[in-house]
Scaffold this active site. Sequence first.
Site, PDB file in Angstrom:
ATOM      1  N   TYR A  51       0.845  -1.203   0.000  1.00 34.57           N
ATOM      2  CA  TYR A  51       0.000   0.000   0.000  1.00 34.57           C
ATOM      3  C   TYR A  51       0.876   1.247   0.000  1.00 34.57           C
ATOM      4  O   TYR A  51       1.855   1.314   0.738  1.00 34.57           O
ATOM      5  CB  TYR A  51      -0.898   0.031   1.252  1.00 34.57           C
ATOM      6  CG  TYR A  51      -2.344  -0.161   0.871  1.00 34.57           C
ATOM      7  CD1 TYR A  51      -3.010   0.825   0.147  1.00 34.57           C
ATOM      8  CD2 TYR A  51      -3.023  -1.331   1.196  1.00 34.57           C
ATOM      9  CE1 TYR A  51      -4.324   0.645  -0.249  1.00 34.57           C
ATOM     10  CE2 TYR A  51      -4.336  -1.512   0.794  1.00 34.57           C
ATOM     11  CZ  TYR A  51      -4.979  -0.515   0.076  1.00 34.57           C
ATOM     12  OH  TYR A  51      -6.264  -0.690  -0.315  1.00 34.57           O
ATOM     13  N   GLU A  53      -0.627   4.820  -0.603  1.00 30.22           N
ATOM     14  CA  GLU A  53      -1.464   5.996  -0.902  1.00 30.22           C
ATOM     15  C   GLU A  53      -0.637   7.271  -0.755  1.00 30.22           C
ATOM     16  O   GLU A  53       0.145   7.413   0.179  1.00 30.22           O
ATOM     17  CB  GLU A  53      -2.654   6.045   0.069  1.00 30.22           C
ATOM     18  CG  GLU A  53      -3.739   5.046  -0.281  1.00 30.22           C
ATOM     19  CD  GLU A  53      -4.854   5.019   0.760  1.00 30.22           C
ATOM     20  OE1 GLU A  53      -4.707   5.651   1.824  1.00 30.22           O
ATOM     21  OE2 GLU A  53      -5.859   4.345   0.508  1.00 30.22           O
ATOM     22  N   ASP A 206      -6.525  12.719 -25.461  1.00 28.20           N
ATOM     23  CA  ASP A 206      -6.481  11.344 -24.970  1.00 28.20           C
ATOM     24  C   ASP A 206      -5.775  10.532 -26.057  1.00 28.20           C
ATOM     25  O   ASP A 206      -6.386  10.163 -27.061  1.00 28.20           O
ATOM     26  CB  ASP A 206      -7.907  10.845 -24.730  1.00 28.20           C
ATOM     27  CG  ASP A 206      -7.950   9.368 -24.335  1.00 28.20           C
ATOM     28  OD1 ASP A 206      -6.886   8.712 -24.364  1.00 28.20           O
ATOM     29  OD2 ASP A 206      -9.047   8.883 -24.007  1.00 28.20           O
ATOM     30  N   THR A 232      -3.743   5.452 -22.023  1.00 26.57           N
ATOM     31  CA  THR A 232      -3.599   4.120 -21.454  1.00 26.57           C
ATOM     32  C   THR A 232      -2.156   3.707 -21.736  1.00 26.57           C
ATOM     33  O   THR A 232      -1.452   4.363 -22.499  1.00 26.57           O
ATOM     34  CB  THR A 232      -4.546   3.096 -22.131  1.00 26.57           C
ATOM     35  OG1 THR A 232      -4.316   3.154 -23.540  1.00 26.57           O
ATOM     36  CG2 THR A 232      -6.004   3.379 -21.846  1.00 26.57           C
ATOM     37  N   LYS A 235      -1.777  -0.210 -25.002  1.00 26.89           N
ATOM     38  CA  LYS A 235      -2.122  -0.351 -26.424  1.00 26.89           C
ATOM     39  C   LYS A 235      -0.838  -0.265 -27.250  1.00 26.89           C
ATOM     40  O   LYS A 235       0.035  -1.107 -27.071  1.00 26.89           O
ATOM     41  CB  LYS A 235      -3.163   0.705 -26.792  1.00 26.89           C
ATOM     42  CG  LYS A 235      -4.459   0.567 -25.965  1.00 26.89           C
ATOM     43  CD  LYS A 235      -5.525   1.517 -26.458  1.00 26.89           C
ATOM     44  CE  LYS A 235      -6.857   1.240 -25.789  1.00 26.89           C
ATOM     45  NZ  LYS A 235      -7.112   2.051 -24.600  1.00 26.89           N
ATOM     46  N   ARG A 241      -1.456  -3.000 -18.328  1.00 29.76           N
ATOM     47  CA  ARG A 241      -2.760  -2.336 -18.375  1.00 29.76           C
ATOM     48  C   ARG A 241      -2.807  -1.238 -17.312  1.00 29.76           C
ATOM     49  O   ARG A 241      -2.786  -1.538 -16.118  1.00 29.76           O
ATOM     50  CB  ARG A 241      -3.822  -3.406 -18.105  1.00 29.76           C
ATOM     51  CG  ARG A 241      -5.245  -3.016 -18.365  1.00 29.76           C
ATOM     52  CD  ARG A 241      -6.095  -4.261 -18.477  1.00 29.76           C
ATOM     53  NE  ARG A 241      -5.849  -4.900 -19.752  1.00 29.76           N
ATOM     54  CZ  ARG A 241      -6.411  -4.534 -20.910  1.00 29.76           C
ATOM     55  NH1 ARG A 241      -7.281  -3.558 -20.950  1.00 29.76           N
ATOM     56  NH2 ARG A 241      -6.107  -5.162 -22.022  1.00 29.76           N
TER      57      ARG A 241
HETATM   58  N1  PLP Z   1      -9.419   6.410 -24.257  1.00 25.18           N
HETATM   59  C1  PLP Z   1      -9.422   5.856 -25.470  1.00 25.18           C
HETATM   60  C2  PLP Z   1      -9.206   6.740 -26.658  1.00 25.18           C
HETATM   61  C3  PLP Z   1      -9.626   4.488 -25.621  1.00 25.18           C
HETATM   62  O1  PLP Z   1      -9.660   3.951 -26.841  1.00 25.18           O
HETATM   63  C4  PLP Z   1      -9.821   3.696 -24.476  1.00 25.18           C
HETATM   64  C5  PLP Z   1     -10.039   2.232 -24.551  1.00 25.18           C
HETATM   65  O2  PLP Z   1     -10.114   1.602 -25.515  1.00 25.18           O
HETATM   66  C6  PLP Z   1      -9.838   4.327 -23.240  1.00 25.18           C
HETATM   67  C7  PLP Z   1      -9.627   5.686 -23.146  1.00 25.18           C
HETATM   68  C8  PLP Z   1     -10.183   3.582 -21.984  1.00 25.18           C
HETATM   69  O3  PLP Z   1      -9.223   2.810 -21.495  1.00 25.18           O
HETATM   70  P1  PLP Z   1      -9.570   1.659 -20.431  1.00 25.18           P
HETATM   71  O4  PLP Z   1     -10.273   0.607 -21.175  1.00 25.18           O
HETATM   72  O5  PLP Z   1      -8.207   1.310 -19.967  1.00 25.18           O
HETATM   73  O6  PLP Z   1     -10.396   2.293 -19.363  1.00 25.18           O
END
Ligand code: PLP
Length: 433
Positions: A51, A53, A206, A232, A235, A241
């Site tokens: 842990y 935090e 994002d 993320t 990918k 993950r």
């Molecule tokens: N943002 C985008 C552009 C995504 O394509 C994805 C998932 O495919 C996410 C966020 C979300 O990620 P997670 O599935 O890890 O929550």
Amino acid sequence: DYELGEADPEVRGIIDKEKERQFRSLELIASENFTSRAVMEAVGSCLTNKYSEGLPGKRYYGGNEYIDELEILCQERALAAFNLDGKQWGVNVQPLSGSPANFEVYTAILNPHDRIMGLDLPHGGHLSHGFMTPKRRVSGTSIYFESMPYRLDESSGLVDYDMLEKTATLFRPKLIIAGASAYPRDFDYPRMRTIADAVGAFLMMDMAHISGLVAASVVANPFEYCDIVTTTTHKSLRGPRGGMIFFKKDPILGVYLETAINNAVFPGLQGGPHNHTIGGLAVCLKHAKSPDFKAYQNKVVSNSRALASRLTELGYKLVSGGTDNHLVLVDLRPLGTDGARVEKILDMASITLNKNSVPGDKSALVPGGIRIGSPAMTTRGFSEKEFVTVADFINEGVQITLEAKKLVSGSKLQDFLKFVTSPEFPLIDKVLN
Ligand code: PLP
């Protein structure tokens, strides 16, 4: 203490079956990849026991001297991987995944019911960017904030920036979100910056899908124009993950993003960080600085382009006419079929991809397209030649789907799925071969 096979043969057996499935199939899901053995080792380590935090040096638990060392190393590597100056940019490496990372940003800079604009889900955006239907606020983002999605120009398949500008001028969002889950082209960051500035909005990217490509500089760099960048890590980046949030250190629109974002992650929305994931992420980010990572990302794009060219040669219609990144979006509607049926037939042949809506689709359950990604099979060593063969296999699957469709009585998707998985399906050998 026992090894898994001894302690729990049932779970061991399921993992073995999943491993066999992953290696047997052609993995073409654009958001998936095979992470390295080194990353898996860190993720499967004793780091999961701790842990911690808080942030390095400011924890709510004792015994964190090594966890602090790890998280600081991970932060430094994250900034280095994207060539960021630590005086201008900071990063939080604790988000548990992409959707939580995005919600943490919203929590940090918005008040409930503030207005946001992200790319609409049926046009390639992600749920967490504010998806809602006329009947229902589907995503938490659209439940807690007022979402007005922007869309693609259906004729070009490109983001309709003129319409985004017009709508933003009227809607006055506090946040504009770039980034997508199914968009084969780069975003026009300078244009989005101009629009955000004109209406006094934050600009966030994002980059979940393309973060590996950004790290290797094979696509445009969102950090030059955005205030906040989320991603993320599993990918195209090929890590474990998880998620990350990058933020500008100077105040933006009067907000100190560093404090606001760190507080939104913990204690706002999360508790203890997943230190095993942070360990795996640090390993992945070290690799992201290596020449072979850059070569890999270049191949991801050249393979995706080879796939797109072959599909075009075979007469397929691609959204936006091609690709600049790791994915291709095929519009199957002109052929008289859809993504759900083709996904099923290809799945039966161990070719894994996903059905996807394409601009102009009426139904989200039976969308008109498929999304095909190159990262995972590029990790497994495929080059352009193999991706041309992949396009030929997909074409075979589509042809079998069209033949099967003629044999099914009833036009519902359920009828089709029942028929092709029954022993009476006469084309089963064709699919399996
Ligand atoms: N943002 C985008 C552009 C995504 O394509 C994805 C998932 O495919 C996410 C966020 C979300 O990620 P997670 O599935 O890890 O929550």
